[in-house]
Design a protein around this motif. Structure first.
Motif, short mmCIF file in Angstrom:
data_model
loop_
_atom_site.label_atom_id
_atom_site.label_comp_id
_atom_site.label_asym_id
_atom_site.label_seq_id
_atom_site.Cartn_x
_atom_site.Cartn_y
_atom_site.Cartn_z
N LEU A 114 45.04 33.58 38.85
CA LEU A 114 45.53 32.84 40.01
C LEU A 114 45.05 31.40 39.96
O LEU A 114 43.96 31.11 39.47
CB LEU A 114 45.08 33.51 41.31
CG LEU A 114 45.56 34.95 41.54
CD1 LEU A 114 45.12 35.44 42.90
CD2 LEU A 114 47.07 35.06 41.40
N GLU A 115 45.87 30.52 40.47
CA GLU A 115 45.52 29.10 40.54
C GLU A 115 44.72 28.87 41.82
O GLU A 115 45.26 28.99 42.91
CB GLU A 115 46.79 28.25 40.53
CG GLU A 115 46.54 26.77 40.47
CD GLU A 115 47.82 25.97 40.38
OE1 GLU A 115 47.97 25.01 41.15
OE2 GLU A 115 48.69 26.32 39.55
N ILE A 116 43.48 28.52 41.67
CA ILE A 116 42.61 28.38 42.83
C ILE A 116 41.93 27.01 42.82
O ILE A 116 41.67 26.44 41.77
CB ILE A 116 41.53 29.49 42.88
CG1 ILE A 116 40.74 29.54 41.58
CG2 ILE A 116 42.15 30.83 43.17
CD1 ILE A 116 39.64 30.56 41.53
N GLY A 117 41.68 26.49 44.02
CA GLY A 117 40.92 25.25 44.16
C GLY A 117 41.64 24.00 43.71
O GLY A 117 41.00 23.01 43.38
N THR A 118 42.97 23.99 43.72
CA THR A 118 43.72 22.80 43.32
C THR A 118 44.31 22.12 44.55
O THR A 118 44.33 22.67 45.65
CB THR A 118 44.85 23.16 42.35
OG1 THR A 118 45.79 24.03 43.01
CG2 THR A 118 44.31 23.87 41.13
N LYS A 119 44.82 20.91 44.35
CA LYS A 119 45.42 20.16 45.45
C LYS A 119 46.69 20.82 45.98
O LYS A 119 47.07 20.64 47.12
CB LYS A 119 45.73 18.73 45.01
CG LYS A 119 44.48 17.89 44.73
CD LYS A 119 44.86 16.48 44.35
CE LYS A 119 43.61 15.63 44.10
NZ LYS A 119 43.96 14.24 43.71
N VAL A 120 47.37 21.58 45.13
CA VAL A 120 48.60 22.26 45.54
C VAL A 120 48.30 23.37 46.54
O VAL A 120 49.16 23.72 47.36
CB VAL A 120 49.33 22.82 44.30
CG1 VAL A 120 50.64 23.47 44.69
CG2 VAL A 120 49.57 21.72 43.29
N LYS A 121 47.08 23.92 46.50
CA LYS A 121 46.63 24.94 47.44
C LYS A 121 47.49 26.21 47.41
O LYS A 121 47.87 26.75 48.45
CB LYS A 121 46.57 24.39 48.86
CG LYS A 121 45.53 23.28 49.03
CD LYS A 121 45.38 22.88 50.48
CE LYS A 121 44.27 21.84 50.64
NZ LYS A 121 44.07 21.46 52.05
N LYS A 122 47.80 26.67 46.21
CA LYS A 122 48.56 27.91 46.11
C LYS A 122 47.77 29.09 46.64
O LYS A 122 48.35 30.05 47.16
CB LYS A 122 48.97 28.16 44.66
CG LYS A 122 50.03 27.21 44.14
CD LYS A 122 50.47 27.60 42.74
CE LYS A 122 51.58 26.69 42.24
NZ LYS A 122 52.03 27.05 40.87
N ASP A 123 46.45 29.04 46.51
CA ASP A 123 45.62 30.14 47.01
C ASP A 123 45.70 30.22 48.52
O ASP A 123 45.82 31.31 49.09
CB ASP A 123 44.17 29.97 46.54
CG ASP A 123 43.64 28.55 46.73
OD1 ASP A 123 44.40 27.68 47.21
OD2 ASP A 123 42.47 28.31 46.42
N GLU A 124 45.66 29.08 49.20
CA GLU A 124 45.77 29.08 50.67
C GLU A 124 47.16 29.52 51.11
O GLU A 124 47.31 30.26 52.08
CB GLU A 124 45.47 27.68 51.21
CG GLU A 124 45.49 27.61 52.73
CD GLU A 124 45.19 26.22 53.26
OE1 GLU A 124 45.22 26.04 54.49
OE2 GLU A 124 44.92 25.31 52.44
N ARG A 125 48.18 29.09 50.38
CA ARG A 125 49.55 29.50 50.73
C ARG A 125 49.73 31.00 50.56
O ARG A 125 50.44 31.64 51.35
CB ARG A 125 50.54 28.73 49.85
CG ARG A 125 50.65 27.26 50.24
CD ARG A 125 51.26 26.39 49.17
NE ARG A 125 52.47 26.92 48.60
CZ ARG A 125 53.02 26.45 47.48
NH1 ARG A 125 52.45 25.46 46.82
NH2 ARG A 125 54.14 26.97 47.01
N LEU A 126 49.07 31.59 49.54
CA LEU A 126 49.14 33.03 49.34
C LEU A 126 48.50 33.77 50.49
O LEU A 126 49.07 34.75 51.02
CB LEU A 126 48.45 33.41 48.02
CG LEU A 126 48.29 34.90 47.74
CD1 LEU A 126 49.65 35.58 47.64
CD2 LEU A 126 47.49 35.11 46.46
N VAL A 127 47.33 33.33 50.92
CA VAL A 127 46.64 33.98 52.04
C VAL A 127 47.47 33.88 53.32
O VAL A 127 47.64 34.86 54.05
CB VAL A 127 45.24 33.35 52.25
CG1 VAL A 127 44.62 33.85 53.55
CG2 VAL A 127 44.34 33.69 51.07
#
Length: 204
Positions: free
Chosen positions: A9-22
Protein backbone atom coordinates in the motif's frame (compact mmCIF):
# COMPACT_ATOMS: atom_id res chain seq x y z
CA UNK A 1 -0.70 -7.06 8.39
CA UNK A 2 1.93 -4.39 9.07
CA UNK A 3 4.32 -6.03 6.62
CA UNK A 4 1.55 -6.35 4.02
CA UNK A 5 0.66 -2.66 4.32
CA UNK A 6 4.29 -1.60 4.09
CA UNK A 7 4.89 -3.72 0.98
CA UNK A 8 1.70 -3.27 -1.00
CA UNK A 9 0.00 0.00 0.00
CA UNK A 10 1.07 3.56 -0.68
CA UNK A 11 1.36 5.23 2.69
CA UNK A 12 2.58 8.60 3.94
CA UNK A 13 2.53 10.41 0.58
CA UNK A 14 1.03 13.75 -0.40
CA UNK A 15 -1.67 11.98 -2.41
CA UNK A 16 -2.94 10.46 0.87
CA UNK A 17 -4.24 7.23 -0.62
CA UNK A 18 -4.05 5.65 2.82
CA UNK A 19 -6.38 8.28 4.30
CA UNK A 20 -8.75 7.99 1.35
CA UNK A 21 -8.89 4.21 1.89
CA UNK A 22 -9.76 4.60 5.56
CA UNK A 23 -12.44 7.19 4.81
CA UNK A 24 -13.94 4.98 2.08
CA UNK A 25 -14.17 1.99 4.43
CA UNK A 26 -15.69 4.07 7.24
CA UNK A 27 -18.21 5.53 4.80
CA UNK A 28 -19.05 2.07 3.48
CA UNK A 29 -19.62 0.66 6.98
CA UNK A 30 -21.75 3.64 8.02
CA UNK A 31 -23.97 3.33 4.93
CA UNK A 32 -24.40 -0.45 5.25
CA UNK A 33 -27.81 -0.92 6.86
CA UNK A 34 -27.11 -4.62 7.42
CA UNK A 35 -24.51 -3.67 10.05
CA UNK A 36 -26.21 -2.76 13.31
CA UNK A 37 -25.21 0.43 15.10
CA UNK A 38 -23.94 -1.42 18.18
CA UNK A 39 -21.80 -3.92 16.26
CA UNK A 40 -18.08 -3.63 16.99
CA UNK A 41 -14.89 -3.65 14.97
CA UNK A 42 -11.53 -4.60 16.49
CA UNK A 43 -9.66 -1.79 14.75
CA UNK A 44 -7.71 -0.26 17.64
CA UNK A 45 -3.94 -0.73 17.77
CA UNK A 46 -4.44 -2.13 21.29
CA UNK A 47 -6.95 -4.71 20.02
CA UNK A 48 -9.94 -2.93 21.55
CA UNK A 49 -13.31 -2.88 19.86
CA UNK A 50 -15.07 0.22 18.52
CA UNK A 51 -18.78 0.31 17.76
CA UNK A 52 -20.08 1.34 14.35
CA UNK A 53 -21.55 4.52 15.85
CA UNK A 54 -18.07 5.66 16.95
CA UNK A 55 -16.35 5.22 13.58
CA UNK A 56 -17.32 8.71 12.44
CA UNK A 57 -15.46 10.24 15.36
CA UNK A 58 -12.09 8.69 14.54
CA UNK A 59 -9.30 11.18 13.90
CA UNK A 60 -6.28 8.92 14.43
CA UNK A 61 -6.05 5.48 12.81
CA UNK A 62 -3.34 2.83 12.85
CA UNK A 63 -3.72 1.52 9.30
CA UNK A 64 -2.68 -2.15 9.75
CA UNK A 65 -4.87 -2.52 12.87
CA UNK A 66 -7.79 -0.82 11.12
CA UNK A 67 -7.58 -3.03 8.02
CA UNK A 68 -7.14 -6.17 10.11
CA UNK A 69 -10.23 -5.28 12.19
CA UNK A 70 -12.39 -4.67 9.12
CA UNK A 71 -11.11 -7.88 7.50
CA UNK A 72 -11.84 -9.80 10.73
CA UNK A 73 -15.41 -8.53 10.74
CA UNK A 74 -15.97 -9.56 7.11
CA UNK A 75 -14.53 -13.05 7.61
CA UNK A 76 -16.41 -13.73 10.87
CA UNK A 77 -19.77 -12.07 10.25
CA UNK A 78 -20.22 -12.02 6.47
CA UNK A 79 -20.21 -15.62 5.33
CA UNK A 80 -22.02 -14.88 2.04
CA UNK A 81 -20.12 -12.09 0.34
CA UNK A 82 -22.10 -12.48 -2.87
CA UNK A 83 -24.73 -10.11 -1.44
CA UNK A 84 -22.35 -7.23 -2.23
CA UNK A 85 -22.21 -7.99 -5.94
CA UNK A 86 -24.77 -5.34 -6.89
CA UNK A 87 -22.79 -2.71 -4.98
CA UNK A 88 -19.58 -3.78 -6.70
CA UNK A 89 -21.25 -3.65 -10.13
CA UNK A 90 -22.51 -0.16 -9.33
CA UNK A 91 -19.06 1.08 -8.29
CA UNK A 92 -17.21 -0.72 -11.08
CA UNK A 93 -19.51 -1.15 -14.09
CA UNK A 94 -18.85 -4.06 -16.41
CA UNK A 95 -16.57 -3.17 -19.29
CA UNK A 96 -16.74 -6.22 -21.51
CA UNK A 97 -13.56 -8.20 -20.96
CA UNK A 98 -11.55 -5.07 -20.15
CA UNK A 99 -10.60 -4.08 -16.59
CA UNK A 100 -13.33 -2.35 -14.63
CA UNK A 101 -12.90 1.28 -13.61
CA UNK A 102 -13.98 2.45 -10.15
CA UNK A 103 -16.60 5.19 -10.43
CA UNK A 104 -17.86 5.32 -6.85
CA UNK A 105 -17.48 8.17 -4.41
CA UNK A 106 -17.02 6.40 -1.10
CA UNK A 107 -15.30 8.49 1.56
CA UNK A 108 -15.71 11.84 -0.21
CA UNK A 109 -18.43 12.87 2.22
CA UNK A 110 -15.92 12.72 5.10
CA UNK A 111 -14.18 16.09 4.85
CA UNK A 112 -12.23 16.15 8.13
CA UNK A 113 -8.59 15.10 8.30
CA UNK A 114 -7.85 11.64 9.68
CA UNK A 115 -4.29 10.93 10.76
CA UNK A 116 -3.47 7.55 9.22
CA UNK A 117 -0.24 6.04 10.50
CA UNK A 118 1.77 2.88 10.99
CA UNK A 119 2.10 1.21 14.43
CA UNK A 120 4.00 3.10 17.12
CA UNK A 121 4.29 6.37 15.23
CA UNK A 122 1.87 8.48 17.25
CA UNK A 123 3.09 10.75 20.05
CA UNK A 124 0.74 12.10 22.67
CA UNK A 125 1.33 15.03 25.01
CA UNK A 126 2.25 12.60 27.80
CA UNK A 127 4.95 10.84 25.77
CA UNK A 128 8.54 11.60 26.72
CA UNK A 129 11.50 11.71 24.38
CA UNK A 130 14.65 10.38 26.02
CA UNK A 131 18.18 11.38 25.09
CA UNK A 132 20.50 8.45 25.60
CA UNK A 133 23.56 10.46 24.61
CA UNK A 134 24.48 8.23 21.68
CA UNK A 135 23.62 10.66 18.91
CA UNK A 136 25.43 13.76 17.71
CA UNK A 137 22.33 15.68 16.65
CA UNK A 138 23.11 18.53 19.06
CA UNK A 139 26.80 18.69 18.18
CA UNK A 140 28.19 21.14 15.60
CA UNK A 141 28.77 19.66 12.18
CA UNK A 142 32.27 18.37 11.54
CA UNK A 143 33.13 18.41 7.86
CA UNK A 144 36.33 16.40 8.25
CA UNK A 145 36.11 12.88 6.94
CA UNK A 146 37.65 9.89 8.66
CA UNK A 147 39.17 7.19 6.50
CA UNK A 148 39.12 3.67 7.85
CA UNK A 149 41.52 1.10 6.38
CA UNK A 150 40.48 -2.46 7.05
CA UNK A 151 42.61 -5.42 5.99
CA UNK A 152 40.49 -8.49 5.39
CA UNK A 153 43.39 -10.42 3.87
CA UNK A 154 41.56 -11.05 0.58
CA UNK A 155 43.17 -8.40 -1.62
CA UNK A 156 46.44 -8.25 -3.53
CA UNK A 157 48.76 -5.87 -1.66
CA UNK A 158 50.14 -4.37 -4.89
CA UNK A 159 47.05 -3.92 -7.03
CA UNK A 160 44.25 -3.91 -4.45
CA UNK A 161 42.34 -6.56 -6.40
CA UNK A 162 41.06 -9.85 -4.98
CA UNK A 163 43.26 -12.89 -5.62
CA UNK A 164 42.13 -15.31 -8.34
CA UNK A 165 39.83 -18.16 -7.41
CA UNK A 166 40.56 -21.70 -8.62
CA UNK A 167 37.54 -23.90 -9.34
CA UNK A 168 37.79 -27.48 -10.59
CA UNK A 169 34.78 -29.33 -12.02
CA UNK A 170 35.24 -33.08 -12.50
CA UNK A 171 33.12 -34.91 -15.08
CA UNK A 172 30.68 -32.07 -15.78
CA UNK A 173 27.34 -32.86 -17.39
CA UNK A 174 25.90 -30.45 -19.96
CA UNK A 175 22.17 -30.39 -20.73
CA UNK A 176 20.95 -28.56 -23.82
CA UNK A 177 17.21 -28.06 -24.28
CA UNK A 178 15.56 -26.67 -27.42
CA UNK A 179 11.79 -26.74 -27.52
CA UNK A 180 10.59 -30.24 -26.67
CA UNK A 181 13.99 -31.82 -27.32
CA UNK A 182 16.72 -32.32 -24.73
CA UNK A 183 20.33 -33.33 -25.28
CA UNK A 184 22.55 -34.63 -22.50
CA UNK A 185 26.25 -34.21 -23.26
CA UNK A 186 28.60 -35.93 -20.79
CA UNK A 187 32.17 -34.73 -20.46
CA UNK A 188 34.64 -37.15 -18.89
CA UNK A 189 37.42 -34.59 -18.63
CA UNK A 190 38.10 -31.86 -16.11
CA UNK A 191 37.36 -28.15 -16.36
CA UNK A 192 39.74 -25.82 -14.55
CA UNK A 193 38.42 -22.31 -14.06
CA UNK A 194 40.68 -19.57 -12.73
CA UNK A 195 38.53 -16.57 -11.97
CA UNK A 196 39.94 -13.14 -11.24
CA UNK A 197 42.18 -10.50 -12.73
CA UNK A 198 45.28 -12.69 -12.93
CA UNK A 199 43.80 -15.72 -14.62
CA UNK A 200 41.69 -16.83 -17.53
CA UNK A 201 40.25 -20.28 -17.97
CA UNK A 202 41.21 -23.66 -19.34
CA UNK A 203 39.49 -26.84 -20.38
CA UNK A 204 41.34 -30.13 -20.17
Amino acid sequence: MTEFVALFLEIGTKVKKDERLVKALIDLIEQDDSIKQDEGFYIEETGQKIKKTALGGLDDVCLPAFLLGVWHYVVVYRKDNSVGRDTYDMWCPENGRAPRTYSGGMGKSITKTINVRMPGTALSEDDEIFDFGDEDADQPADNTETDYDFDFGDEDAKTGTPPPTQQIINNPLFISQTGDNSNVIPNYGTINLTLGKHGGGSNE
